[in-house]
Structure formats: C-alpha cells, structure tokens
Scaffold this active site. Sequence first.
Site, PDB file in Angstrom:
ATOM      1  N   GLU A  60     -17.215   2.153  18.284  1.00 29.80           N
ATOM      2  CA  GLU A  60     -16.438   1.086  17.672  1.00 29.80           C
ATOM      3  C   GLU A  60     -17.156  -0.249  17.776  1.00 29.80           C
ATOM      4  O   GLU A  60     -17.926  -0.485  18.713  1.00 29.80           O
ATOM      5  CB  GLU A  60     -15.060   0.973  18.351  1.00 29.80           C
ATOM      6  CG  GLU A  60     -14.211   2.215  18.182  1.00 29.80           C
ATOM      7  CD  GLU A  60     -12.831   2.071  18.801  1.00 29.80           C
ATOM      8  OE1 GLU A  60     -12.038   3.018  18.640  1.00 29.80           O
ATOM      9  OE2 GLU A  60     -12.535   1.046  19.432  1.00 29.80           O
TER      10      GLU A  60
ATOM     11  N   CYS B 152     -18.553  -7.869  18.326  1.00 31.33           N
ATOM     12  CA  CYS B 152     -18.636  -7.149  19.593  1.00 31.33           C
ATOM     13  C   CYS B 152     -19.145  -5.744  19.284  1.00 31.33           C
ATOM     14  O   CYS B 152     -18.517  -5.013  18.508  1.00 31.33           O
ATOM     15  CB  CYS B 152     -17.259  -7.105  20.255  1.00 31.33           C
ATOM     16  SG  CYS B 152     -17.189  -6.153  21.792  1.00 31.33           S
TER      17      CYS B 152
ATOM     18  N   CYS C 176     -19.108   5.804  27.877  1.00 32.01           N
ATOM     19  CA  CYS C 176     -19.701   4.999  28.953  1.00 32.01           C
ATOM     20  C   CYS C 176     -19.715   5.828  30.224  1.00 32.01           C
ATOM     21  O   CYS C 176     -18.765   6.570  30.493  1.00 32.01           O
ATOM     22  CB  CYS C 176     -18.896   3.715  29.170  1.00 32.01           C
ATOM     23  SG  CYS C 176     -19.591   2.615  30.441  1.00 32.01           S
TER      24      CYS C 176
ATOM     25  N   CYS D  84     -15.081   2.895  35.015  1.00 31.68           N
ATOM     26  CA  CYS D  84     -14.094   1.961  35.557  1.00 31.68           C
ATOM     27  C   CYS D  84     -12.699   2.459  35.188  1.00 31.68           C
ATOM     28  O   CYS D  84     -12.430   2.714  34.010  1.00 31.68           O
ATOM     29  CB  CYS D  84     -14.326   0.550  35.013  1.00 31.68           C
ATOM     30  SG  CYS D  84     -15.938  -0.137  35.459  1.00 31.68           S
TER      31      CYS D  84
ATOM     32  N   CYS E 269     -10.503   0.963  32.209  1.00 30.45           N
ATOM     33  CA  CYS E 269     -11.179   0.814  30.915  1.00 30.45           C
ATOM     34  C   CYS E 269     -11.099   2.121  30.141  1.00 30.45           C
ATOM     35  O   CYS E 269     -11.511   3.177  30.643  1.00 30.45           O
ATOM     36  CB  CYS E 269     -12.638   0.410  31.138  1.00 30.45           C
ATOM     37  SG  CYS E 269     -13.625   0.335  29.628  1.00 30.45           S
TER      38      CYS E 269
ATOM     39  N   GLY F  56     -19.863   1.237  26.201  1.00 31.81           N
ATOM     40  CA  GLY F  56     -21.116   1.508  26.891  1.00 31.81           C
ATOM     41  C   GLY F  56     -21.592   0.398  27.802  1.00 31.81           C
ATOM     42  O   GLY F  56     -21.156  -0.753  27.712  1.00 31.81           O
ATOM     43  N   GLU F  57     -22.497   0.751  28.690  1.00 27.97           N
ATOM     44  CA  GLU F  57     -23.200  -0.167  29.582  1.00 27.97           C
ATOM     45  C   GLU F  57     -24.609  -0.329  29.029  1.00 27.97           C
ATOM     46  O   GLU F  57     -25.454   0.561  29.146  1.00 27.97           O
ATOM     47  CB  GLU F  57     -23.225   0.400  31.004  1.00 27.97           C
ATOM     48  CG  GLU F  57     -24.209  -0.246  31.953  1.00 27.97           C
ATOM     49  CD  GLU F  57     -23.964  -1.736  32.191  1.00 27.97           C
ATOM     50  OE1 GLU F  57     -24.937  -2.508  32.042  1.00 27.97           O
ATOM     51  OE2 GLU F  57     -22.828  -2.120  32.517  1.00 27.97           O
TER      52      GLU F  57
ATOM     53  N   SER G 287     -23.487  -8.000  28.481  1.00 26.83           N
ATOM     54  CA  SER G 287     -22.502  -7.735  29.528  1.00 26.83           C
ATOM     55  C   SER G 287     -22.938  -6.538  30.356  1.00 26.83           C
ATOM     56  O   SER G 287     -23.486  -5.561  29.832  1.00 26.83           O
ATOM     57  CB  SER G 287     -21.131  -7.466  28.901  1.00 26.83           C
ATOM     58  OG  SER G 287     -20.174  -7.170  29.878  1.00 26.83           O
TER      59      SER G 287
ATOM     60  N   SER H 264     -19.415  -8.313  34.742  1.00 29.01           N
ATOM     61  CA  SER H 264     -18.034  -7.852  34.868  1.00 29.01           C
ATOM     62  C   SER H 264     -17.770  -7.556  36.347  1.00 29.01           C
ATOM     63  O   SER H 264     -18.123  -6.496  36.852  1.00 29.01           O
ATOM     64  CB  SER H 264     -17.811  -6.598  34.017  1.00 29.01           C
ATOM     65  OG  SER H 264     -17.966  -6.892  32.648  1.00 29.01           O
ATOM     66  N   LEU H 265     -17.144  -8.495  37.024  1.00 31.29           N
ATOM     67  CA  LEU H 265     -17.001  -8.398  38.480  1.00 31.29           C
ATOM     68  C   LEU H 265     -15.666  -7.741  38.871  1.00 31.29           C
ATOM     69  O   LEU H 265     -15.651  -6.742  39.572  1.00 31.29           O
ATOM     70  CB  LEU H 265     -17.112  -9.786  39.100  1.00 31.29           C
ATOM     71  CG  LEU H 265     -17.388  -9.809  40.605  1.00 31.29           C
ATOM     72  CD1 LEU H 265     -18.761  -9.259  40.925  1.00 31.29           C
ATOM     73  CD2 LEU H 265     -17.229 -11.220  41.152  1.00 31.29           C
ATOM     74  N   HIS H 266     -14.564  -8.344  38.501  1.00 38.81           N
ATOM     75  CA  HIS H 266     -13.212  -7.792  38.657  1.00 38.81           C
ATOM     76  C   HIS H 266     -12.687  -7.744  40.091  1.00 38.81           C
ATOM     77  O   HIS H 266     -11.494  -7.471  40.287  1.00 38.81           O
ATOM     78  CB  HIS H 266     -13.102  -6.406  38.019  1.00 38.81           C
ATOM     79  CG  HIS H 266     -13.564  -6.367  36.597  1.00 38.81           C
ATOM     80  ND1 HIS H 266     -13.103  -7.267  35.655  1.00 38.81           N
ATOM     81  CD2 HIS H 266     -14.465  -5.567  35.958  1.00 38.81           C
ATOM     82  CE1 HIS H 266     -13.690  -6.997  34.484  1.00 38.81           C
ATOM     83  NE2 HIS H 266     -14.515  -5.986  34.641  1.00 38.81           N
TER      84      HIS H 266
ATOM     85  N   ASN I 161      -5.783  -5.753  29.336  1.00 39.55           N
ATOM     86  CA  ASN I 161      -5.268  -5.217  28.095  1.00 39.55           C
ATOM     87  C   ASN I 161      -4.754  -3.796  28.313  1.00 39.55           C
ATOM     88  O   ASN I 161      -5.381  -3.014  29.030  1.00 39.55           O
ATOM     89  CB  ASN I 161      -6.366  -5.222  27.023  1.00 39.55           C
ATOM     90  CG  ASN I 161      -6.734  -6.634  26.614  1.00 39.55           C
ATOM     91  OD1 ASN I 161      -5.889  -7.386  26.148  1.00 39.55           O
ATOM     92  ND2 ASN I 161      -7.995  -7.011  26.791  1.00 39.55           N
TER      93      ASN I 161
ATOM     94  N   CYS J 115     -10.943  -6.320  25.064  1.00 39.23           N
ATOM     95  CA  CYS J 115     -11.765  -5.873  26.188  1.00 39.23           C
ATOM     96  C   CYS J 115     -11.111  -4.705  26.903  1.00 39.23           C
ATOM     97  O   CYS J 115      -9.935  -4.758  27.252  1.00 39.23           O
ATOM     98  CB  CYS J 115     -11.970  -7.027  27.177  1.00 39.23           C
ATOM     99  SG  CYS J 115     -12.876  -8.419  26.489  1.00 39.23           S
TER     100      CYS J 115
END
Length: 417
Positions: free
Chosen positions: A121, A134, A141, A145, A148, A224-225, A258, A281-283, A360, A403
């Site tokens: 996407e 984006c 991925c 996480c 996600c 993806g990363e 990212s 992306s820490l979180h 989200n 996101c």
Amino acid sequence: MSDIPAPSQAPAPRPAPGQLTFTAPRRGKPPRHLADLSLEERREVAAALGHPAYRATQLSTHYFERLVDRPEDMTDLPKAVRDDLVADLLPPLLTSVRSLTADRGATIKQVWRLFDGALVESVLMRYPKRVTVCISSQAGCGMNCPFCATGQEGLTRNMSAGEIVEQVVAAARLLRRGELPEIGDALDGAGLGDESEDGADAVASDAAAAGPSRVSNVVFMGMGEALANYKAAIGAIRRLTEPAPSGLGISARGITMSTVGLVPGIDRLTAEGIPVTLALSLHAPDDELRDELVPINTRWKVDEALDAAYRYHEATGRRVSIEYALIRDINDQAWRADLLGQKLRQRGRGWVHVNPIPLNPTPGSKWTASRRGVEQQFVERLRAHGIPTTVRDTRGSDIDGACGQLAAATSGAPERG
C-alpha cells in the site's frame, strides 16, 4: 474482491510474538526496470539490447519528467522499436487493486498488487503547502511490533528499488491529472512530511511553484522496515533525488527515512551523506516496555538507538524526528514523558523533535489511543524539558491509511469513484 487473483506464492506465516525476521523469504525477482538502474547503467542495457545508448535517456525523460508510460505517447521513439524498449526497461511493476479516499478527497490510499501477487500500500496526501506520499519498502514487515497491522502480517518479501520508486511516480501521475483537490484548511497537528522542517519552506515554495503535479515529500513510513531492505531503499532514494532524466528531482530534505532502530542501518545511512530526515520509531523510553512494544529493542536498546540517531544528526546536521505512538495506560505515563525528555536533552539541544501519534485502531488490537488530557500532559512534559513536540495528524485513519494501519486490506471501505 473477487477479481483479485490469488498470490502465486503463499504469504508469509504470521510470526510468533517477539519474533524478528531480518532475511526476506526467497521469491522470484521483479522485472528489471529503469528505476533500478543509474542513467549510465540504463544506457549500457540499451546498447546491449542493440539500441543507441541515448534511447535510454529518452525513455528516462518520458518516465521521470513527463510521467508517461504508454509506448504510443513516446512519439520521439521510432515505432519499430518503441514497444520493445518499453517492454525491456519499463515493464509494469504495480497493478492497482483498490483505491480509497478520505479527507474530502485529499487523501488517497492505493492497494497495489506486485508481479508475484504480493500486496502493498501507499498513501498520497495533499496538505496546504505540500504533497506527501507515504510509500512501502517491503511487502509486509519483519519487525513484528504488536500494535502495528503490518508487523502482525509478517514479511512476505523485499521490494525492488523500481517498485519503491513506482509508488511515487504513480502518485505524481495522479497529481499531474489533477485528481487531488486543493486543501485550504489548517491542520490540527503535524502531518507526514513535517519531519523535514528546516527544508519545509523551500519544499513548500517548490511545490507551490510547480502546481498540482509535484510530489514535494516522500516518507518511508508505509509497509516494511526500509533499513532492512537497505540496498533497494538507498537505490530508490537516489532515483527520487537525482534530477531528470536520471530521477524525479525531489529534494533530499523532503524525504524521511523511518526506522524502528536498526542501529547498523542507521550508521550506514549516516555514511551515505544523503541529507534525508531520519525518523526513529521509539514508542517507549525504557527498555523493559520497549522490548515488548518494539521487539528490535531486544537487539539494540533505547540508548543505542538514540546514540545512533544523534550520530546521524551530528554527521548531517539534520534534525531527527522521534515517533511515539501514544497507547492508553501503556506508554503514556507522565514519568515516561519525563524519562524521554531527559534522555533526549542529555544528548544536546536542537537535534531532535518528538511526534506523539494517537494510536490508530487496527482489527483485533487490545490497545487504544490515549485520552486527550493524558496526551496533552505528555506533550507539556516533553516541552518542559525543552524538547519541541507536535502531535501527529491522523490523516486517513478512516480508510486504514494512517500510521500502523497499512496491511494491504482489499475490502471493507468504499472505492474511489
């Protein structure tokens, strides 16, 4: 949808909780595309196919500058060789499966089918002063996480540089055709692309001057990363930033990379010397919680990721963005805001900006977004430590385009008509 053919190979099995996948499953290679190659390599390929080398330059001009992909529109190429040239260097890479709109038409999410049936996407967003796309760098991925949707799907395969670039070119074609409305309303929060704040004025001016046909910002925040698909991601960045006919000519300052914190990948990116914006992306600011929320933390801890991000800032002068999804009663405590502020300030001033992101919703998730009052307190605590902080705008959340929501869904929302 009944008209979507089944993938030619089964998708990757869902990973076990905490399982990381660094090596993508082996699948057939995508067709070679001129966006995979430098301009000189394209000229060599054209010559090897029996064409004058300059035909590759002509073809590149059509693709990157004129945004043309149909042979019949390339009238400067001889009819006798036109179809063969396009077949050899401009094979179709993405097939549109579904297109969804939100925000009064200013956000378009595209579901694409790749050559092997894998689904990815991308999301195109018009803001008042810029246009951001984006993009995905992998089908699925491997970072897993748990909040996600993409991470829960597992890793199907890496994308090629050409497949990554084609998402941006496809977006540029939509803009060229005037298919996104102008947006005049002010945003409530930071939008995608705001990470590149110190280049924002120049990028916005470029976009305004170019009219509706210009993508000004690209964010590697889709599926993806990207740093786990390093070679293709860097190849795509070079195609995006090189001037036509070699590439699209987008400012490197308008591109955001990212990552969940692959420290060796961050250091490799630092050594490239391309002044893109890094978004970490820490979180969570503490290892105990981040081990659960971001499994890569079991390899490289919070301080190691922040140190790598700071090294990137020192080498490039680019301000780093910290992405932080606020999850109710999980990572939104005031003491965690204080700990994050302290860790960032320990490394200096002016090097970082924090984007808290209201979580989200994703299907089946046990977590939800923080309460507004808690969100505001988190922001105020960070600002009290001298950390610039702006809550992320949740553009496209109602079409699963925000996101953490991208999972190549092909049903459940109305198509763009």
